[in-house]
Design a protein around this motif. Structure first.
Motif, PDB file in Angstrom:
ATOM      1  N   PHE A  22       0.801  -1.228   0.000  1.00  0.00           N
ATOM      2  CA  PHE A  22       0.000   0.000   0.000  1.00  0.00           C
ATOM      3  C   PHE A  22       0.837   1.284   0.000  1.00  0.00           C
ATOM      4  CE2 PHE A  22      -2.706  -3.229   2.165  1.00  0.00           C
ATOM      5  CZ  PHE A  22      -3.765  -3.237   1.261  1.00  0.00           C
ATOM      6  N   ASP A  23       2.151   1.146  -0.172  1.00  0.00           N
ATOM      7  CA  ASP A  23       3.043   2.297  -0.193  1.00  0.00           C
ATOM      8  C   ASP A  23       2.842   3.166   1.049  1.00  0.00           C
ATOM      9  OD1 ASP A  23       5.018   3.954  -1.192  1.00  0.00           O
ATOM     10  OD2 ASP A  23       3.647   5.149  -2.394  1.00  0.00           O
ATOM     11  N   LEU A  24       2.976   2.537   2.221  1.00  0.00           N
ATOM     12  CA  LEU A  24       2.745   3.202   3.499  1.00  0.00           C
ATOM     13  C   LEU A  24       4.011   3.237   4.343  1.00  0.00           C
ATOM     14  CD1 LEU A  24      -0.653   1.622   4.620  1.00  0.00           C
ATOM     15  CD2 LEU A  24      -0.317   3.976   3.844  1.00  0.00           C
ATOM     16  N   LYS A  25       4.129   4.265   5.136  1.00  0.00           N
ATOM     17  CA  LYS A  25       5.178   4.353   6.148  1.00  0.00           C
ATOM     18  C   LYS A  25       4.520   4.661   7.487  1.00  0.00           C
ATOM     19  CE  LYS A  25       8.687   6.083   2.919  1.00  0.00           C
ATOM     20  NZ  LYS A  25       7.808   6.038   1.731  1.00  0.00           N
ATOM     21  N   ILE A  26       5.180   4.278   8.563  1.00  0.00           N
ATOM     22  CA  ILE A  26       4.640   4.521   9.899  1.00  0.00           C
ATOM     23  C   ILE A  26       4.244   5.979  10.072  1.00  0.00           C
ATOM     24  CG2 ILE A  26       5.296   4.716  12.339  1.00  0.00           C
ATOM     25  CD1 ILE A  26       4.483   1.928  11.706  1.00  0.00           C
ATOM     26  N   GLU A  27       5.100   6.895   9.622  1.00  0.00           N
ATOM     27  CA  GLU A  27       4.820   8.320   9.815  1.00  0.00           C
ATOM     28  C   GLU A  27       3.571   8.768   9.068  1.00  0.00           C
ATOM     29  OE1 GLU A  27       8.605   8.028   7.156  1.00  0.00           O
ATOM     30  OE2 GLU A  27       7.735   7.005   8.898  1.00  0.00           O
ATOM     31  N   ASP A  28       3.191   8.044   7.999  1.00  0.00           N
ATOM     32  CA  ASP A  28       1.966   8.378   7.272  1.00  0.00           C
ATOM     33  C   ASP A  28       0.716   8.081   8.097  1.00  0.00           C
ATOM     34  OD1 ASP A  28       3.550   8.983   5.048  1.00  0.00           O
ATOM     35  OD2 ASP A  28       3.397   6.947   4.254  1.00  0.00           O
ATOM     36  N   LEU A  29       0.854   7.189   9.066  1.00  0.00           N
ATOM     37  CA  LEU A  29      -0.298   6.701   9.815  1.00  0.00           C
ATOM     38  C   LEU A  29      -0.448   7.345  11.187  1.00  0.00           C
ATOM     39  CD1 LEU A  29       0.102   2.910   8.941  1.00  0.00           C
ATOM     40  CD2 LEU A  29      -1.246   4.639   7.744  1.00  0.00           C
ATOM     41  N   LYS A  30       0.526   8.114  11.590  1.00  0.00           N
ATOM     42  CA  LYS A  30       0.478   8.772  12.898  1.00  0.00           C
ATOM     43  C   LYS A  30      -0.750   9.687  12.991  1.00  0.00           C
ATOM     44  CE  LYS A  30       4.413   7.480  14.951  1.00  0.00           C
ATOM     45  NZ  LYS A  30       4.480   6.863  16.294  1.00  0.00           N
ATOM     46  N   GLY A  31      -1.469   9.582  14.108  1.00  0.00           N
ATOM     47  CA  GLY A  31      -2.629  10.424  14.328  1.00  0.00           C
ATOM     48  C   GLY A  31      -3.886   9.971  13.621  1.00  0.00           C
TER      49      GLY A  31
END
Length: 227
Positions: A22-31
């Motif tokens: 899904f082209d995701l990084k942890i920082e993209d999901l914060k909050g």
């Protein structure tokens, strides 16, 4: 109909795999509040929790006790890797080796078993989810929709996607090809249901997104849908 756990192949994925799907990084999901649907025996929920990210996993597997899920998970792994010649037609850029492919399955299962609880892992069956409208910022669905278009009809696909869109502001689905990648040589190589969904969901913003993860040839795309 009673679900028989012994008839289910339980294969979990790691966060690293989800990140590539899904082209995701942890920082993209914060909050954000994340829904993993179906979550299976994956380590995605566990990893997000360790990074203080609000996340829920749902799956029909979760009606069973964790010991039974773990036992069936290891049985599945043993069966899958008794003969690995089936992987010879796949691309190994991400996994590098057949051994590492198996390591992802085993590591995902271990992390899931160690983390499993009834608060973060909820028993539910698509196309019905026990959540409020737009409760989540992002819903991820991997290796169910479109993959099994020979067993799950179009109405199930459509209703499941609409239900995920009810509870989440954005939905991402991977992969877009069927289990056998049967249309790999065709120009339109995705499941026919993908093209039908794109036609029907005109009130939503739909986008086919290319990613670096390519295990099945030409299957390195996910579907992003949002209002």
């Amino acid at each position: 109909m009673t679900l028989n756990l012994e008839n289910i192949a339980i294969t979990g994925r790691t966060f690293e795999e989800y990140s590539s799907f899904f082209d995701l990084k942890i920082e993209d999901l914060k909050g954000k509040k994340i829904l993993d649907c179906p979550s299976g025996a994956s380590s995605f929920v566990s990893t997000l929790k360790q990074n203080d990210i609000d996340v829920i996993g749902v799956d029909l597997l979760y009606e069973f006790d964790i010991e039974s899920i773990e036992t069936q998970g290891y049985k599945t792994i043993e069966k899958i890797y008794q003969d690995t010649s089936w992987m010879d037609v796949y691309k190994m850029d991400f996994y590098k080796s057949k051994e590492n492919h198996r390591n992802h399955r085993e590591n995902a299962l271990k992390a899931f078993v160690n983390d499993f609880n009834k608060k973060d892992y909820i028993f539910a069956k698509l196309p019905n989810l026990p959540f409020e409208n737009k409760e989540f910022d992002l819903a991820l669905s991997s290796h169910l929709l479109f993959v099994y278009d020979n067993m799950l009809d179009y109405e199930f696909h459509k209703n499941s996607i609409l239900e995920m869109l009810r509870v989440s502001k954005e939905v991402r689905i991977f992969p877009l090809v069927d289990f056998k990648n049967s249309k790999v040589l065709e120009e339109k190589n995705f499941s026919p249901f993908v093209y039908k969904i794109l036609e029907e969901l005109k009130d939503f913003k739909c986008e086919i997104v290319k990613v670096d993860f390519e295990f099945q040839p030409k299957a390195n795309y996910y579907l992003k849908i949002l209002k």
